[in-house]
Design a protein around this motif. Structure first.
Motif, PDB file in Angstrom:
ATOM      1  N   CYS A   7      21.719  -0.659  -2.742  1.00  0.00           N
ATOM      2  CA  CYS A   7      20.393  -1.298  -2.786  1.00  0.00           C
ATOM      3  C   CYS A   7      19.454  -0.691  -3.833  1.00  0.00           C
ATOM      4  CB  CYS A   7      19.742  -1.216  -1.414  1.00  0.00           C
ATOM      5  SG  CYS A   7      20.721  -1.956  -0.095  1.00  0.00           S
ATOM      6  N   ASN A   8      19.848   0.443  -4.441  1.00  0.00           N
ATOM      7  CA  ASN A   8      19.034   1.115  -5.453  1.00  0.00           C
ATOM      8  C   ASN A   8      17.655   1.506  -4.945  1.00  0.00           C
ATOM      9  OD1 ASN A   8      20.989   0.935  -7.563  1.00  0.00           O
ATOM     10  ND2 ASN A   8      20.483  -1.228  -7.700  1.00  0.00           N
ATOM     11  N   CYS A   9      17.592   1.940  -3.699  1.00  0.00           N
ATOM     12  CA  CYS A   9      16.294   2.294  -3.132  1.00  0.00           C
ATOM     13  C   CYS A   9      16.479   3.227  -1.946  1.00  0.00           C
ATOM     14  CB  CYS A   9      15.576   1.026  -2.675  1.00  0.00           C
ATOM     15  SG  CYS A   9      13.890   1.290  -2.112  1.00  0.00           S
ATOM     16  N   VAL A  10      15.537   4.152  -1.769  1.00  0.00           N
ATOM     17  CA  VAL A  10      15.435   4.991  -0.579  1.00  0.00           C
ATOM     18  C   VAL A  10      13.970   4.958  -0.160  1.00  0.00           C
ATOM     19  CG1 VAL A  10      15.619   7.332   0.351  1.00  0.00           C
ATOM     20  CG2 VAL A  10      17.341   6.499  -1.255  1.00  0.00           C
ATOM     21  N   PRO A  11      13.678   4.538   1.084  1.00  0.00           N
ATOM     22  CA  PRO A  11      12.283   4.447   1.506  1.00  0.00           C
ATOM     23  C   PRO A  11      11.636   5.815   1.681  1.00  0.00           C
ATOM     24  CG  PRO A  11      13.768   3.674   3.240  1.00  0.00           C
ATOM     25  CD  PRO A  11      14.612   4.068   2.092  1.00  0.00           C
ATOM     26  N   PRO A  12      10.314   5.870   1.699  1.00  0.00           N
ATOM     27  CA  PRO A  12       9.608   7.147   1.843  1.00  0.00           C
ATOM     28  C   PRO A  12       9.707   7.698   3.261  1.00  0.00           C
ATOM     29  CG  PRO A  12       8.045   5.346   1.908  1.00  0.00           C
ATOM     30  CD  PRO A  12       9.388   4.745   1.595  1.00  0.00           C
ATOM     31  N   GLY A  13       9.549   8.997   3.393  1.00  0.00           N
ATOM     32  CA  GLY A  13       9.527   9.638   4.696  1.00  0.00           C
ATOM     33  C   GLY A  13      10.918   9.950   5.228  1.00  0.00           C
ATOM     34  N   GLN A  14      10.958  10.581   6.408  1.00  0.00           N
ATOM     35  CA  GLN A  14      12.228  10.956   7.005  1.00  0.00           C
ATOM     36  C   GLN A  14      12.802   9.870   7.910  1.00  0.00           C
ATOM     37  OE1 GLN A  14       9.952  13.773   6.554  1.00  0.00           O
ATOM     38  NE2 GLN A  14      11.319  14.073   4.829  1.00  0.00           N
TER      39      GLN A  14
ATOM     40  N   ASN B  96      10.220   2.779   7.723  1.00  0.00           N
ATOM     41  CA  ASN B  96       9.845   2.206   6.419  1.00  0.00           C
ATOM     42  C   ASN B  96      10.989   1.500   5.699  1.00  0.00           C
ATOM     43  OD1 ASN B  96       7.198   3.300   6.666  1.00  0.00           O
ATOM     44  ND2 ASN B  96       7.992   5.270   5.967  1.00  0.00           N
ATOM     45  N   ARG B  97      12.065   1.146   6.405  1.00  0.00           N
ATOM     46  CA  ARG B  97      13.217   0.505   5.747  1.00  0.00           C
ATOM     47  C   ARG B  97      12.833  -0.788   5.051  1.00  0.00           C
ATOM     48  NH1 ARG B  97      16.272   2.625  10.365  1.00  0.00           N
ATOM     49  NH2 ARG B  97      15.734   0.791  11.548  1.00  0.00           N
ATOM     50  N   GLU B  98      11.882  -1.518   5.617  1.00  0.00           N
ATOM     51  CA  GLU B  98      11.489  -2.803   5.045  1.00  0.00           C
ATOM     52  C   GLU B  98      10.912  -2.660   3.642  1.00  0.00           C
ATOM     53  OE1 GLU B  98       7.977  -1.026   7.003  1.00  0.00           O
ATOM     54  OE2 GLU B  98      10.044  -1.313   7.669  1.00  0.00           O
ATOM     55  N   LEU B  99      10.451  -1.472   3.278  1.00  0.00           N
ATOM     56  CA  LEU B  99       9.888  -1.266   1.936  1.00  0.00           C
ATOM     57  C   LEU B  99      10.952  -1.348   0.846  1.00  0.00           C
ATOM     58  CD1 LEU B  99       7.322   1.598   2.633  1.00  0.00           C
ATOM     59  CD2 LEU B  99       6.912  -0.853   2.453  1.00  0.00           C
ATOM     60  N   CYS B 100      12.207  -1.203   1.218  1.00  0.00           N
ATOM     61  CA  CYS B 100      13.302  -1.337   0.248  1.00  0.00           C
ATOM     62  C   CYS B 100      13.890  -2.736   0.244  1.00  0.00           C
ATOM     63  CB  CYS B 100      14.393  -0.309   0.536  1.00  0.00           C
ATOM     64  SG  CYS B 100      13.996   1.320  -0.102  1.00  0.00           S
ATOM     65  N   GLY B 101      13.332  -3.627   1.005  1.00  0.00           N
ATOM     66  CA  GLY B 101      13.788  -5.010   1.003  1.00  0.00           C
ATOM     67  C   GLY B 101      14.906  -5.271   2.004  1.00  0.00           C
ATOM     68  N   ALA B 102      15.349  -6.504   2.023  1.00  0.00           N
ATOM     69  CA  ALA B 102      16.348  -6.954   2.994  1.00  0.00           C
ATOM     70  C   ALA B 102      17.680  -6.241   2.822  1.00  0.00           C
ATOM     71  CB  ALA B 102      16.540  -8.459   2.890  1.00  0.00           C
ATOM     72  N   CYS B 103      18.057  -5.916   1.602  1.00  0.00           N
ATOM     73  CA  CYS B 103      19.326  -5.229   1.355  1.00  0.00           C
ATOM     74  C   CYS B 103      19.414  -3.968   2.203  1.00  0.00           C
ATOM     75  CB  CYS B 103      19.461  -4.894  -0.123  1.00  0.00           C
ATOM     76  SG  CYS B 103      20.934  -3.923  -0.538  1.00  0.00           S
TER      77      CYS B 103
ATOM     78  N   ALA C 244      17.494  11.989  -3.236  1.00  0.00           N
ATOM     79  CA  ALA C 244      16.607  11.170  -2.408  1.00  0.00           C
ATOM     80  C   ALA C 244      17.069  11.176  -0.956  1.00  0.00           C
ATOM     81  CB  ALA C 244      16.571   9.741  -2.944  1.00  0.00           C
ATOM     82  N   CYS C 245      18.379  11.100  -0.747  1.00  0.00           N
ATOM     83  CA  CYS C 245      18.907  11.077   0.618  1.00  0.00           C
ATOM     84  C   CYS C 245      18.831  12.449   1.278  1.00  0.00           C
ATOM     85  CB  CYS C 245      20.334  10.537   0.613  1.00  0.00           C
ATOM     86  SG  CYS C 245      20.373   8.759   0.270  1.00  0.00           S
ATOM     87  N   GLU C 246      18.984  13.498   0.513  1.00  0.00           N
ATOM     88  CA  GLU C 246      18.810  14.842   1.068  1.00  0.00           C
ATOM     89  C   GLU C 246      17.390  14.990   1.622  1.00  0.00           C
ATOM     90  OE1 GLU C 246      20.666  17.622   1.592  1.00  0.00           O
ATOM     91  OE2 GLU C 246      22.479  16.572   0.972  1.00  0.00           O
TER      92      GLU C 246
ATOM     93  N   GLY D 199       0.786  -1.222   0.000  1.00  0.00           N
ATOM     94  CA  GLY D 199       0.000   0.000   0.000  1.00  0.00           C
ATOM     95  C   GLY D 199       0.822   1.278   0.000  1.00  0.00           C
ATOM     96  N   TRP D 200       2.138   1.195   0.123  1.00  0.00           N
ATOM     97  CA  TRP D 200       3.001   2.376   0.110  1.00  0.00           C
ATOM     98  C   TRP D 200       3.575   2.555  -1.281  1.00  0.00           C
ATOM     99  CZ3 TRP D 200       4.076   5.644   4.159  1.00  0.00           C
ATOM    100  CH2 TRP D 200       3.653   5.225   5.408  1.00  0.00           C
ATOM    101  N   GLU D 201       3.646   3.780  -1.706  1.00  0.00           N
ATOM    102  CA  GLU D 201       4.323   4.070  -2.963  1.00  0.00           C
ATOM    103  C   GLU D 201       5.713   4.573  -2.618  1.00  0.00           C
ATOM    104  OE1 GLU D 201       3.859   7.442  -6.221  1.00  0.00           O
ATOM    105  OE2 GLU D 201       2.115   6.122  -6.122  1.00  0.00           O
ATOM    106  N   TYR D 202       6.702   4.005  -3.225  1.00  0.00           N
ATOM    107  CA  TYR D 202       8.063   4.439  -2.970  1.00  0.00           C
ATOM    108  C   TYR D 202       8.848   4.417  -4.272  1.00  0.00           C
ATOM    109  CZ  TYR D 202       9.362  -0.505  -3.039  1.00  0.00           C
ATOM    110  OH  TYR D 202       9.562  -1.796  -3.402  1.00  0.00           O
ATOM    111  N   ASN D 203      10.002   5.019  -4.259  1.00  0.00           N
ATOM    112  CA  ASN D 203      10.774   5.169  -5.484  1.00  0.00           C
ATOM    113  C   ASN D 203      12.127   4.488  -5.392  1.00  0.00           C
ATOM    114  OD1 ASN D 203       8.954   6.902  -6.907  1.00  0.00           O
ATOM    115  ND2 ASN D 203       9.503   8.493  -5.452  1.00  0.00           N
ATOM    116  N   ILE D 204      12.522   3.876  -6.497  1.00  0.00           N
ATOM    117  CA  ILE D 204      13.882   3.395  -6.644  1.00  0.00           C
ATOM    118  C   ILE D 204      14.591   4.476  -7.446  1.00  0.00           C
ATOM    119  CG2 ILE D 204      15.356   1.635  -7.635  1.00  0.00           C
ATOM    120  CD1 ILE D 204      13.101  -0.362  -7.168  1.00  0.00           C
ATOM    121  N   PHE D 205      15.494   5.187  -6.795  1.00  0.00           N
ATOM    122  CA  PHE D 205      16.094   6.369  -7.384  1.00  0.00           C
ATOM    123  C   PHE D 205      17.397   6.093  -8.097  1.00  0.00           C
ATOM    124  CE2 PHE D 205      13.423   8.153  -4.093  1.00  0.00           C
ATOM    125  CZ  PHE D 205      12.838   9.201  -4.748  1.00  0.00           C
ATOM    126  N   ARG D 206      17.575   6.764  -9.211  1.00  0.00           N
ATOM    127  CA  ARG D 206      18.889   6.827  -9.837  1.00  0.00           C
ATOM    128  C   ARG D 206      19.656   8.006  -9.245  1.00  0.00           C
ATOM    129  NH1 ARG D 206      16.227   5.887 -15.486  1.00  0.00           N
ATOM    130  NH2 ARG D 206      16.020   3.643 -15.389  1.00  0.00           N
TER     131      ARG D 206
END
Length: 78
Positions: free
Chosen positions: A47-54, A57-64, A22-24, A10-17
């Motif tokens: 891991c090619n991912c940054v979870p949503p929010g400040q 939500n780390r689990e949304l980017c997977g185990a990596c 994204a980290c800022e 149910g969360w929308e998140y982005n895999i950022f290039r």
């Protein structure tokens, strides 16, 4: 900013290039902004991912992202 959107639990998140942007955004309210941004950048590059929010939500980017630890066995990714 180029990204690929995914929906997970149910969360929308982005895999950022663009890890820097994204980290800022993720670390902008952190009291140790520089440290947070640097750690986030390393996690994003690996891991090619940054979870949503400040925080959380780390689990949304997977185990990596969720399970990466420092040399002192603490959670690395903000």
């Amino acid at each position: 900013m180029s990204s690929v959107c995914k929906v997970c639990q149910g969360w929308e998140y982005n895999i950022f290039r663009d890890c820097k942007g994204a980290c800022e955004e993720r670390c902008k309210l952190n009291s140790r902004h520089g440290l947070c941004t640097r750690a986030c950048g390393t996690c994003c590059e690996r891991c090619n991912c940054v979870p949503p929010g400040q925080s959380g939500n780390r689990e949304l980017c997977g185990a990596c992202y969720a399970n990466m630890t420092t040399h002192h066995n603490r959670t690395k990714c903000p």
